[in-house]
Motif scaffolding. Structure first.
Motif, PDB file in Angstrom:
ATOM      1  N   PHE A   1       0.845  -1.186   0.000  1.00  8.66           N
ATOM      2  CA  PHE A   1       0.000   0.000   0.000  1.00  8.66           C
ATOM      3  C   PHE A   1       0.884   1.240   0.000  1.00  8.66           C
ATOM      4  CE2 PHE A   1      -3.691   2.495   0.909  1.00  8.66           C
ATOM      5  CZ  PHE A   1      -3.355   3.403   1.905  1.00  8.66           C
ATOM      6  N   VAL A   2       0.582   2.174  -0.887  1.00  6.55           N
ATOM      7  CA  VAL A   2       1.302   3.442  -0.936  1.00  6.55           C
ATOM      8  C   VAL A   2       0.478   4.541  -0.281  1.00  6.55           C
ATOM      9  CG1 VAL A   2       2.251   5.221  -2.462  1.00  6.55           C
ATOM     10  CG2 VAL A   2       2.520   2.800  -3.042  1.00  6.55           C
ATOM     11  N   GLY A   3      -0.793   4.570  -0.604  1.00 12.81           N
ATOM     12  CA  GLY A   3      -1.674   5.569  -0.028  1.00 12.81           C
ATOM     13  C   GLY A   3      -3.055   5.451  -0.627  1.00 12.81           C
ATOM     14  N   GLY A   4      -3.997   6.187  -0.054  1.00 13.81           N
ATOM     15  CA  GLY A   4      -5.347   6.125  -0.566  1.00 13.81           C
ATOM     16  C   GLY A   4      -6.147   7.332  -0.148  1.00 13.81           C
ATOM     17  N   ILE A   5      -7.287   7.498  -0.797  1.00 12.41           N
ATOM     18  CA  ILE A   5      -8.122   8.667  -0.552  1.00 12.41           C
ATOM     19  C   ILE A   5      -9.583   8.233  -0.566  1.00 12.41           C
ATOM     20  CG2 ILE A   5      -8.107   9.249  -3.028  1.00 12.41           C
ATOM     21  CD1 ILE A   5      -8.085  12.232  -2.163  1.00 12.41           C
ATOM     22  N   SER A   6     -10.349   8.791   0.337  1.00 12.11           N
ATOM     23  CA  SER A   6     -11.764   8.449   0.414  1.00 12.11           C
ATOM     24  C   SER A   6     -12.545   9.077  -0.731  1.00 12.11           C
ATOM     25  CB  SER A   6     -12.338   8.903   1.757  1.00 12.11           C
ATOM     26  OG  SER A   6     -12.218  10.324   1.879  1.00 12.11           O
ATOM     27  N   GLY A   7     -13.766   8.633  -0.897  1.00 11.82           N
ATOM     28  CA  GLY A   7     -14.586   9.090  -2.009  1.00 11.82           C
ATOM     29  C   GLY A   7     -14.789  10.592  -2.045  1.00 11.82           C
ATOM     30  N   ASN A   8     -14.928  11.209  -0.895  1.00 13.62           N
ATOM     31  CA  ASN A   8     -15.132  12.659  -0.854  1.00 13.62           C
ATOM     32  C   ASN A   8     -13.823  13.438  -0.732  1.00 13.62           C
ATOM     33  OD1 ASN A   8     -14.394  12.187   1.781  1.00 13.62           O
ATOM     34  ND2 ASN A   8     -16.360  12.795   2.660  1.00 13.62           N
ATOM     35  N   GLY A   9     -12.710  12.706  -0.691  1.00 16.39           N
ATOM     36  CA  GLY A   9     -11.407  13.359  -0.638  1.00 16.39           C
ATOM     37  C   GLY A   9     -10.988  13.859   0.730  1.00 16.39           C
ATOM     38  N   VAL A  10     -11.796  13.610   1.732  1.00 19.91           N
ATOM     39  CA  VAL A  10     -11.500  14.158   3.062  1.00 19.91           C
ATOM     40  C   VAL A  10     -10.427  13.335   3.776  1.00 19.91           C
ATOM     41  CG1 VAL A  10     -12.460  14.607   5.348  1.00 19.91           C
ATOM     42  CG2 VAL A  10     -13.759  15.221   3.297  1.00 19.91           C
ATOM     43  N   THR A  11     -10.524  12.027   3.663  1.00 18.17           N
ATOM     44  CA  THR A  11      -9.564  11.149   4.338  1.00 18.17           C
ATOM     45  C   THR A  11      -8.494  10.705   3.351  1.00 18.17           C
ATOM     46  OG1 THR A  11     -11.279  10.333   5.820  1.00 18.17           O
ATOM     47  CG2 THR A  11      -9.269   9.010   5.626  1.00 18.17           C
ATOM     48  N   ILE A  12      -7.261  10.966   3.713  1.00 17.33           N
ATOM     49  CA  ILE A  12      -6.115  10.548   2.895  1.00 17.33           C
ATOM     50  C   ILE A  12      -5.132   9.827   3.802  1.00 17.33           C
ATOM     51  CG2 ILE A  12      -4.301  11.259   1.307  1.00 17.33           C
ATOM     52  CD1 ILE A  12      -5.883  13.816   0.771  1.00 17.33           C
ATOM     53  N   MET A  13      -4.685   8.674   3.354  1.00 16.10           N
ATOM     54  CA  MET A  13      -3.741   7.889   4.134  1.00 16.10           C
ATOM     55  C   MET A  13      -2.488   7.641   3.300  1.00 16.10           C
ATOM     56  SD  MET A  13      -6.203   4.956   5.754  1.00 16.10           S
ATOM     57  CE  MET A  13      -7.592   5.366   6.818  1.00 16.10           C
ATOM     58  N   TYR A  14      -1.360   7.532   3.979  1.00 16.58           N
ATOM     59  CA  TYR A  14      -0.096   7.250   3.311  1.00 16.58           C
ATOM     60  C   TYR A  14       0.678   6.183   4.072  1.00 16.58           C
ATOM     61  CZ  TYR A  14      -0.865  11.699   0.883  1.00 16.58           C
ATOM     62  OH  TYR A  14      -1.388  12.715   0.126  1.00 16.58           O
ATOM     63  N   ALA A  15       1.397   5.379   3.331  1.00 19.18           N
ATOM     64  CA  ALA A  15       2.371   4.500   3.961  1.00 19.18           C
ATOM     65  C   ALA A  15       3.529   5.354   4.460  1.00 19.18           C
ATOM     66  CB  ALA A  15       2.873   3.473   2.944  1.00 19.18           C
ATOM     67  N   ASP A  16       4.249   4.838   5.422  1.00 16.73           N
ATOM     68  CA  ASP A  16       5.381   5.596   5.965  1.00 16.73           C
ATOM     69  C   ASP A  16       6.392   5.965   4.874  1.00 16.73           C
ATOM     70  OD1 ASP A  16       5.505   3.833   9.161  1.00 16.73           O
ATOM     71  OD2 ASP A  16       4.300   5.533   8.477  1.00 16.73           O
ATOM     72  N   SER A  17       6.556   5.090   3.917  1.00 15.85           N
ATOM     73  CA  SER A  17       7.527   5.340   2.846  1.00 15.85           C
ATOM     74  C   SER A  17       7.113   6.486   1.933  1.00 15.85           C
ATOM     75  CB  SER A  17       7.713   4.068   2.018  1.00 15.85           C
ATOM     76  OG  SER A  17       6.472   3.659   1.459  1.00 15.85           O
ATOM     77  N   ALA A  18       5.831   6.831   1.973  1.00 13.46           N
ATOM     78  CA  ALA A  18       5.318   7.868   1.079  1.00 13.46           C
ATOM     79  C   ALA A  18       5.105   9.214   1.776  1.00 13.46           C
ATOM     80  CB  ALA A  18       3.995   7.415   0.475  1.00 13.46           C
TER      81      ALA A  18
END
Length: 121
Positions: A46-63
């Protein structure tokens, strides 16, 4: 849902690259989107991701601090902007989607075909 990622290529360390991924889905804002990568011989991560409305964004530590994920729901497109690229970022990058608006961090439901990013030292 069909996904198509673009923008891979060969770059030197320190360069930047942005990968767009276009989704064919009726309501793009209803699906969470993620980016994963896989180096040959290694597991897909996993590198990262974003919720449908763009509010929640997650990143792996490497990113964190180098990569930025964003989306344009009017264009059915999610972006992975990568800065300060390192040779260890070399991998096939995949965009993925879930069936819900949540970030598809673990097991996405849909995968794109992948685009190769090669970073030389």
């Amino acid at each position: 849902v069909q996904l198509q990622a673009f923008g891979g290529g060969f770059v030197r360390a320190g360069a930047s690259l942005t990968l767009p991924c276009v989704a064919s889905v009726r309501t793009f804002s209803s699906v969470g989107m993620g980016w994963f990568r896989q180096d040959p011989g290694k597991e897909r991560e996993f590198v990262g991701g974003i919720s449908g409305n763009g509010v929640t964004i997650m990143y792996a530590d490497s990113a964190k601090g180098r990569f930025t994920i964003s989306r344009d729901n009017a264009k059915n497109t999610v972006y992975l902007q990568m800065n300060s690229l390192k040779p260890e970022d070399t991998a096939v990058y995949y965009c993925a989607a879930g069936r819900t608006p949540a970030v598809p961090r673990s097991v996405p439901d849909y995968w794109g075909q992948g685009t190769l990013v090669t970073v030389s030292s």
